[in-house]
Structure formats: C-alpha cells, structure tokens
Scaffold this active site. Structure first.
Site, PDB file in Angstrom:
ATOM      1  CE1 TYR A   1     -13.990  11.674 -15.418  1.00 27.51           C
ATOM      2  CE2 TYR A   1     -12.921  12.915 -17.174  1.00 27.51           C
ATOM      3  CZ  TYR A   1     -13.146  12.681 -15.826  1.00 27.51           C
ATOM      4  OH  TYR A   1     -12.538  13.480 -14.889  1.00 27.51           O
ATOM      5  CB  SER A   2     -18.019  14.510 -21.221  1.00 25.95           C
ATOM      6  OG  SER A   2     -18.023  15.770 -21.870  1.00 25.95           O
ATOM      7  CG  ASN A   3     -12.517  16.908 -18.878  1.00 24.95           C
ATOM      8  OD1 ASN A   3     -12.281  16.790 -17.689  1.00 24.95           O
ATOM      9  ND2 ASN A   3     -11.866  16.212 -19.802  1.00 24.95           N
TER      10      ASN A   3
ATOM     11  CB  SER B   1     -10.214  14.939 -13.408  1.00 31.95           C
ATOM     12  OG  SER B   1     -10.346  15.372 -14.744  1.00 31.95           O
TER      13      SER B   1
ATOM     14  N   GLY C   1      -6.745  12.442 -11.153  1.00 32.51           N
ATOM     15  CA  GLY C   1      -6.669  13.723 -11.830  1.00 32.51           C
ATOM     16  C   GLY C   1      -5.364  13.890 -12.573  1.00 32.51           C
ATOM     17  CB  THR C   2      -4.037  13.334 -15.682  1.00 29.73           C
ATOM     18  OG1 THR C   2      -3.875  12.101 -14.992  1.00 29.73           O
ATOM     19  CG2 THR C   2      -2.795  13.598 -16.513  1.00 29.73           C
TER      20      THR C   2
END
Length: 381
Positions: free
Chosen positions: A197-199, A87, A340-341
């Site tokens: 939080y939404s990708n 991310s 970021g993962t």
C-alpha cells in the site's frame, strides 16, 4: 486543545450524565442493536470522542451516533456531520481512471511514463528488466507498482506524524514534490511482482487524470461522480483548511508515545499533504450512496467494474483490487469498500457485493481501529 485523555474521558462521563451526549438515531434500531452497542463501547473506553454511522439495507436507512463532536461545547455527534475521509478518496480517483479507460482516453496497461514523462521511473524499469516506464496505470491503482509510500519519508514523518504537527499543518505541498520524496528511495519490488500500500500511487494517478483530461482530478471527480450521484456533502478542499457545512471537531493524539497521550484539536489542516491519496471530505450518507453505486453498476460499465474487483491478497482478511478492498469478516461475510484515516478522523464504508446492505462509519479521532470493529459488528450478528 491540549488535554490528557483521562481528563477527556471524565468530561465524557459528566456530559453523558447530563444528557448531552447520548446515542441518537432517526428511527428505531431496526436490527442494528449490535452496531449501536459497539459504537457506545468505543466511546466508553476512550477509543474515540464520538462515532456516527449510517446503514442502508432491506429495512431502510438507519442513522446512529454517540459521543461528542466538540469537547469545548459538548455538542453531540449528529448524523449529518461532515468529516475528512482520508484514503476513502482512493476509490473516487480509481473510478475516474476506470471511466477514462472505458472511454478509450487511456489504458490501464499504459506505462505511467507515457502520461508523466517528467516523473523519472527509470530505476523501476531497470528493476523489472524492462525499459523506462515499466510501472503501469493499473499498478498504481492496485498498489503493485513497488513505488514507496511518500508518507514513510523520515523527515516528513518526523514533522507530520508527531507532536510537531501543529507547527506544519498549514503548509502547502504539491503532488510532484511528494512524489520526488518517494522516488528518492529504492523500489520496494519489481513492478507487478508484489503488493504494498503506497499513497504515492494515487498522487501519480491524480497526475495522470490531469494530463489525460486537461482538468484536475478534483474537477473530474466532481463532474463524473459527485454531481451524477448528488453527493452534496462531498468535496475536494485542495489547500483549504476548512471543513465546509455542518461538522464537529476532529481530534488526534499526534502519534505521541505512552499510554495516555494528550489529545489535540486538528480540525483545521491543509490537506494538500494527502492530495489525491486522501484529501476528500464527505458524510456517512454520501459514502453509503457512493459505495452502493459502485456495487450496483451506476458508475462503471461491467468490464471496468470487473477490473476494479480483480484482487490480490493484501493481508490475512483483505484483498485489494483497483481502489477497492474485498474484506472477509470473522463470520465469513464478504464486503467491498475502503477505509480512510487522516489526522483526527477514521472512516470506513463497505457494502455487500449486491449493494443491498451498506454501512459508513466515522470516528472523530485517529487513535483506534474502531471503524473496522463497527463493520464487523454490523455484518456479524
């Protein structure tokens, strides 16, 4: 590779005894003793196979690394290693959108439907008591759209966030397909009235960039960010499963239950599942340069930089702007950046508001919150 973590811990201890995996740096600790100790502790307690970090501050640039980059060969982690940043892709995407806004190509308050009429957001407009297209570009960047995260889709989670992952990791996904998965679920809240939080938001932002410019978001990031900053270790792989250049292995427990799940090598994967929400590859040095450039105004005009830093509360310690996290650490220090993962990799890059003290860290494992711990260690003496 399919080895129990307790066995991997034993391999680490053995390799260290023979000098294969000791911490290294390009200079003396330069005041980063606490950070080095935190890195070594993560490896010692099996929170990561290996860790690397770069810090840039008034004393210069410090590189530290510890642990292994490759269980099979015993190669240690090295400062120049590249890795997947998950991310941390989002601030790159947000930067391009804000540059386009500064140029007058698009507006942050444009309805998403203006750019993507084929993406049916009618139920989101209805939820807000407004016409179709209530979700705006600004709401995508700030995670205030109410659009669910596609990674929460039960079928996708069962395949990609479980021991089944090795069977599906080379599949190619389109942004439109993943967005449809998200939009099959009801809105989380009325657009602009909450934060989640939404990708999916960043898949849509990538699609908006493409529609507004006629080029892919990858092309625009390369042209507008990577080349001007000379980020030569940073790339957008698209559907390629490879990490180019110098890199180690990336390991995952594949979210298996239990206290001692097996660890697998997940270095090769098709990152189209992440797309504009998390596909990028970089290095600690490039990430330090990038977040410093954001802080010092090299990438955005003052108005857009201020908009990026206009935040709302995300959790107890973090506020979120437009692709940028404002974090208040336990010692009261405020830093800006992103985490970021992605399968096999956990990364963080943060800087002080003036860009004078910056850190980027990476763990080549995805089963701990160690990246966050290292940011704390660096700034909270």
């Amino acid at each position: 590779m399919h080895l129990p973590r307790r066995l991997l811990s034993g391999l680490i201890s053995t390799a260290t005894a023979f000098g294969l995996m000791v911490s290294s740096s390009t200079a003396a600790d330069m005041g980063h003793t606490r950070t080095r100790a935190a890195m070594e502790a993560l490896v010692a307690r099996d929170d990561a196979p290996g860790v690397l970090a770069q810090v840039a501050d008034g004393a210069g640039v410090w590189n530290g690394s510890t642990g292994t980059a490759d269980y099979a060969t015993g190669r240690p982690r090295e400062a120049g290693d590249r890795f997947r940043i998950g991310s941390l892709t989002k601030p790159f995407v947000a930067t391009v959108v804000l540059q386009l806004e500064a140029e007058g190509t698009l507006g942050l308050d444009d309805p998403v439907s203006r750019w993507l009429p084929e993406v049916r957001l009618g139920r989101y407009g209805a939820a807000a008591g407004r016409p179709e297209g209530a979700v705006t570009v600004r709401q995508l960047l700030g995670h205030t759209s109410g659009i669910p995260d596609y990674t929460a889709d039960p079928a996708l989670r069962a395949a990609y966030f479980s021991p089944r992952f090795p069977k599906v990791r080379m599949r190619t996904h389109s942004a439109a397909e993943l967005v449809r998965r998200a939009l099959s679920r009801p809105p989380l809240f009325r657009p602009g009235t909450g934060w989640s939080y939404s990708n999916t938001n960043y898949l849509l932002a990538g699609m908006v960039i493409e529609r507004a410019t006629g080029h892919s978001y990858a092309t625009e990031i390369e042209r507008r960010v990577l080349r001007p900053l000379k980020l030569r270790d940073t790339s957008l792989p698209g559907t390629s499963p490879r990490i180019p250049g110098q890199h180690g292995k990336e390991y995952s427990t594949l979210f298996a239950p239990g206290a001692d799940p097996p660890v697998r090598d997940v270095t090769a994967l098709n990152p189209s599942l992440a797309g504009a929400s998390g596909e990028m590859i970089s290095s600690a040095g490039d990430l330090v340069r990038f977040v410093r450039a954001l802080a010092t105004g090299r990438l955005l005009p003052p108005r857009e930089a201020a908009r990026m830093r206009t935040t709302r509360r995300a959790d107890a310690t973090d506020r979120y702007g437009l692709g940028l996290t404002e974090r208040t650490l336990s010692c009261g220090v405020t830093v800006w950046g992103h985490d970021g993962t992605i399968h096999g990799s956990s990364t963080a890059a943060y800087t002080t508001p003036d860009g004078g003290h910056t850190i980027a860290v990476n763990l080549n494992g995805d089963w701990s919150d160690g990246a966050r711990d290292l940011v704390e260690a660096e700034y909270c003496d």
